[in-house]
Scaffold this motif. Sequence first.
Motif, PDB file in Angstrom:
ATOM      1  N   ARG A 104       0.805  -1.158  -0.157  1.00 36.06           N
ATOM      2  CA  ARG A 104      -0.110  -0.060   0.026  1.00 36.06           C
ATOM      3  C   ARG A 104       0.942   1.493  -0.123  1.00 36.06           C
ATOM      4  NH1 ARG A 104      -5.664   0.025   1.783  1.00 36.06           N
ATOM      5  NH2 ARG A 104      -5.505   1.928   0.523  1.00 36.06           N
ATOM      6  N   ASP A 131      -0.688  -0.488  -4.541  1.00 35.80           N
ATOM      7  CA  ASP A 131      -2.217  -0.534  -4.277  1.00 35.80           C
ATOM      8  C   ASP A 131      -2.592   0.698  -3.303  1.00 35.80           C
ATOM      9  OD1 ASP A 131      -4.591  -1.703  -4.557  1.00 35.80           O
ATOM     10  OD2 ASP A 131      -4.290  -3.089  -2.827  1.00 35.80           O
ATOM     11  N   PHE A 132      -2.006   1.683  -3.260  1.00 38.91           N
ATOM     12  CA  PHE A 132      -2.095   2.754  -2.555  1.00 38.91           C
ATOM     13  C   PHE A 132      -3.417   3.653  -2.670  1.00 38.91           C
ATOM     14  CE2 PHE A 132      -0.998   5.266  -6.039  1.00 38.91           C
ATOM     15  CZ  PHE A 132      -1.640   6.699  -5.724  1.00 38.91           C
ATOM     16  N   GLY A 148      -6.842   0.176  -2.844  1.00 36.11           N
ATOM     17  CA  GLY A 148      -6.821  -0.737  -1.927  1.00 36.11           C
ATOM     18  C   GLY A 148      -7.496  -1.977  -2.480  1.00 36.11           C
ATOM     19  N   GLU A 206      -6.238  -8.056   3.088  1.00 32.93           N
ATOM     20  CA  GLU A 206      -6.257  -6.606   3.668  1.00 32.93           C
ATOM     21  C   GLU A 206      -6.518  -6.960   5.428  1.00 32.93           C
ATOM     22  OE1 GLU A 206      -9.507  -3.138   4.364  1.00 32.93           O
ATOM     23  OE2 GLU A 206      -8.215  -3.500   2.233  1.00 32.93           O
ATOM     24  N   HIS A 253      -1.861  -4.435   3.715  1.00 36.51           N
ATOM     25  CA  HIS A 253      -1.796  -5.682   3.287  1.00 36.51           C
ATOM     26  C   HIS A 253      -1.074  -6.543   4.474  1.00 36.51           C
ATOM     27  CE1 HIS A 253      -1.874  -4.199  -1.274  1.00 36.51           C
ATOM     28  NE2 HIS A 253      -3.121  -4.432  -0.705  1.00 36.51           N
TER      29      HIS A 253
END
Length: 166
Positions: free
Chosen positions: A84, A107-108, A111, A120, A130
């Motif tokens: 993230r 994946d910032f 998410g 998550e 994560h």
Amino acid sequence: MAKITLGGNPVETLGSLPDVGSKAPEFTLITTDLSSKSLSEYKGVKVLLNIFPSIDTGICATSTRKFNVEAAGLENTRVLCISRDTPFAQKRFCAAEGIEHVEMLSDFNKGSFGKDYNLEMIDGAMQGFHSRAIVVLDEFGTVLYKEQVPEIGKEPDYKAALNAIT
């Protein structure tokens, strides 16, 4: 939900990683140059997903360094390090560490990768990040190997993940 720990304290994730033999969920993530990369772009090569909470923690950085060394010798395989972290943090780390053989993906912004892969963390001090996991895919995106690391502060089983590729 997968039950893992952080410093011995229980933490739960959204669920379980995709099953071995199943098709990996498609994803689109952000690269360090702010372009997008999708899983479908890796069709025809094996893929090792090195997933972790943040490149700015010791074990996450260690796993990236170790897979960077191993990736240099892998044929027809890409190692994707997914977190993230912002693409800027990932790029800074790679430049400082001389990381050249793995791809950093972020994946910032949404998410969605963490949600789609059920990794998550939904409670605890790192809620929203994560969990630490490894997923190995064949050339067609089928899961060959998965590891949900049971303690966030521990390293993954590098040997088992690399053996799944060969």
